[in-house]
Write a protein that holds these residues in place. Structure first.
Motif, PDB file in Angstrom:
ATOM      1  N   THR A 184       0.860  -1.179   0.000  1.00  0.00           N
ATOM      2  CA  THR A 184       0.000   0.000   0.000  1.00  0.00           C
ATOM      3  C   THR A 184       0.896   1.228   0.000  1.00  0.00           C
ATOM      4  O   THR A 184       2.063   1.161   0.391  1.00  0.00           O
ATOM      5  CB  THR A 184      -0.925   0.037   1.229  1.00  0.00           C
ATOM      6  N   ASP A 185       0.363   2.349  -0.440  1.00  0.00           N
ATOM      7  CA  ASP A 185       1.118   3.599  -0.356  1.00  0.00           C
ATOM      8  C   ASP A 185       0.920   4.198   1.026  1.00  0.00           C
ATOM      9  O   ASP A 185      -0.055   3.918   1.713  1.00  0.00           O
ATOM     10  CB  ASP A 185       0.680   4.560  -1.465  1.00  0.00           C
ATOM     11  N   SER A 238      -5.504   0.315  -0.874  1.00  0.00           N
ATOM     12  CA  SER A 238      -5.507  -1.039  -1.437  1.00  0.00           C
ATOM     13  C   SER A 238      -4.104  -1.536  -1.754  1.00  0.00           C
ATOM     14  O   SER A 238      -3.249  -0.780  -2.225  1.00  0.00           O
ATOM     15  CB  SER A 238      -6.336  -1.070  -2.723  1.00  0.00           C
ATOM     16  N   LEU A 239      -3.916  -2.830  -1.544  1.00  0.00           N
ATOM     17  CA  LEU A 239      -2.689  -3.467  -2.008  1.00  0.00           C
ATOM     18  C   LEU A 239      -2.619  -3.399  -3.532  1.00  0.00           C
ATOM     19  O   LEU A 239      -3.627  -3.607  -4.223  1.00  0.00           O
ATOM     20  CB  LEU A 239      -2.661  -4.936  -1.586  1.00  0.00           C
ATOM     21  N   ALA A 255       5.547   8.163 -10.257  1.00  0.00           N
ATOM     22  CA  ALA A 255       4.628   8.196  -9.122  1.00  0.00           C
ATOM     23  C   ALA A 255       4.851   9.487  -8.340  1.00  0.00           C
ATOM     24  O   ALA A 255       6.000   9.862  -8.059  1.00  0.00           O
ATOM     25  CB  ALA A 255       4.848   6.991  -8.218  1.00  0.00           C
ATOM     26  N   PHE A 256       3.766  10.156  -8.006  1.00  0.00           N
ATOM     27  CA  PHE A 256       3.832  11.407  -7.248  1.00  0.00           C
ATOM     28  C   PHE A 256       3.089  11.179  -5.940  1.00  0.00           C
ATOM     29  O   PHE A 256       1.862  11.104  -5.899  1.00  0.00           O
ATOM     30  CB  PHE A 256       3.198  12.540  -8.054  1.00  0.00           C
ATOM     31  N   PHE A 257       3.870  11.042  -4.864  1.00  0.00           N
ATOM     32  CA  PHE A 257       3.308  10.699  -3.557  1.00  0.00           C
ATOM     33  C   PHE A 257       3.005  11.981  -2.773  1.00  0.00           C
ATOM     34  O   PHE A 257       3.925  12.752  -2.460  1.00  0.00           O
ATOM     35  CB  PHE A 257       4.281   9.829  -2.774  1.00  0.00           C
ATOM     36  N   VAL A 258       1.758  12.167  -2.449  1.00  0.00           N
ATOM     37  CA  VAL A 258       1.320  13.365  -1.736  1.00  0.00           C
ATOM     38  C   VAL A 258       1.168  12.983  -0.267  1.00  0.00           C
ATOM     39  O   VAL A 258       0.126  12.478   0.160  1.00  0.00           O
ATOM     40  CB  VAL A 258       0.011  13.910  -2.324  1.00  0.00           C
ATOM     41  N   ASP A 259       2.234  13.204   0.495  1.00  0.00           N
ATOM     42  CA  ASP A 259       2.285  12.777   1.890  1.00  0.00           C
ATOM     43  C   ASP A 259       2.330  13.993   2.808  1.00  0.00           C
ATOM     44  O   ASP A 259       3.037  14.972   2.518  1.00  0.00           O
ATOM     45  CB  ASP A 259       3.523  11.906   2.126  1.00  0.00           C
ATOM     46  N   PRO A 260       1.635  13.944   3.939  1.00  0.00           N
ATOM     47  CA  PRO A 260       1.558  15.112   4.823  1.00  0.00           C
ATOM     48  C   PRO A 260       2.901  15.450   5.463  1.00  0.00           C
ATOM     49  O   PRO A 260       3.807  14.607   5.559  1.00  0.00           O
ATOM     50  CB  PRO A 260       0.552  14.689   5.903  1.00  0.00           C
TER      51      PRO A 260
END
Length: 299
Positions: A184-185, A238-239, A255-260
């Motif tokens: 999962t991300d 989701s996996l 991939a562009f991960f939008v993480d807090p």
């Protein structure tokens, strides 16, 4: 299982009815499989094409050149990792891919970048992706009954990360290795840009693996762990995995991960809990969760 497709061309911050309709569509998709395909999200297609071209040029370089941007550690989460140097499913065979991970580009102005204009190109694409992600955040904030900029304010860029990904053609070796193991991300949401090679699969609720078919011009969006925690499992992280390509062609993705931001407190939102639906997660900070996940993947 079909991945929902949503047209964002109706997005207008001054049109409450249009935003409500988009919020309903997003809510249904994120509460179902947790993946969707967006079109007309506002990302410049020529810029996207230029990023893919630059990515191919980067990965085509000799190993020694790529290692000049070598990955340091999970805390920085920045730099190049070669094939079999990461295992997205901890304890499984390492992934058959190479990646250039770029977290918070503004912190790394002094690097010796591999191509003229490389950093400027990625910075421009980073800005487009961030603006698109903020549109999505503002829409699902409506359905979650929080202030429209609730999530936007918690994403200043500290943990926003772009990954250029290359899955090379590899001879079959009879192993169970994957291009990217089931995972999962980690953060709020991910924007994924694919070429047309295919290979991405998402696990459905029955445990089967379903293809996420590339569509020209569309962006795949999926919920991450922290969005699942904020929504008390209303939205699904989701996996998903990428199948290896023995004897096949190359696959490229961004991939562009939008993480807090790291100090962001993540706890179940009031609209997602009740007498019959108590909190299923305790509070955590974004930094704690993300760092633990990254450390576990280092092959």
């Amino acid at each position: 299982m079909k991945i929902p497709e949503i047209d964002f061309s109706s997005y207008d911050e001054n049109d409450g009815r249009a935003l409500a309709a988009l919020a309903d569509a997003l809510n249904e998709a994120l509460a179902g499989v947790g993946f969707l395909s967006l079109r007309n999200i506002g990302i410049d297609e020529s810029l996207r094409d230029a990023v893919f071209a630059a990515s191919k040029a980067f990965f085509a370089q000799p190993e020694a050149e790529k290692r000049k941007l070598g990955y340091s550690d999970a805390e920085d989460n920045f730099g190049y990792q070669g094939i079999r140097e990461e295992s997205l499913k901890p304890g499984s065979p390492p992934d058959l891919k190479e990646a250039l991970t770029l977290r918070d580009l503004n912190r790394f102005r002094g690097l010796d970048w591999p191509q003229p204009g490389f950093r400027d190109l990625l910075t421009a694409f980073n800005a487009d992706c961030t603006a698109a992600a903020f549109r999505v955040m503002r829409v699902f904030a409506i359905g979650l009954e929080v202030d429209r900029d609730y999530f936007v304010r918690r994403h200043t860029g500290e943990n926003v990360t772009m990954r250029l990904l290359h899955y090379p053609p590899l001879p079959p070796d009879g192993s169970d290795q994957l291009g990217a193991g089931p995972h999962t991300d980690y953060g709020l949401l991910t924007l994924l840009f694919q070429d047309m090679a295919g290979g991405l699969e998402v696990q459905d609720r029955d445990g089967g693996w379903q293809p996420v078919t590339p569509k020209p011009g569309n962006v795949v969006i999926n919920a991450g762990d922290l969005l699942e925690r904020w929504t008390n499992k209303r939205y699904r992280s989701s996996l998903h995995r990428v199948r290896a390509r023995p004897g096949g062609g190359h696959r490229y993705a961004v991939a562009f991960f939008v993480d807090p931001d790291s100090r962001t407190l993540v706890e179940c939102l009031p609209s997602c809990v009740g007498r019959r639906n108590p909190p299923q997660f305790g509070p955590t900070t974004a930094g704690e969760h993300i760092l633990a996940k990254i450390r576990a993947t280092q092959a």
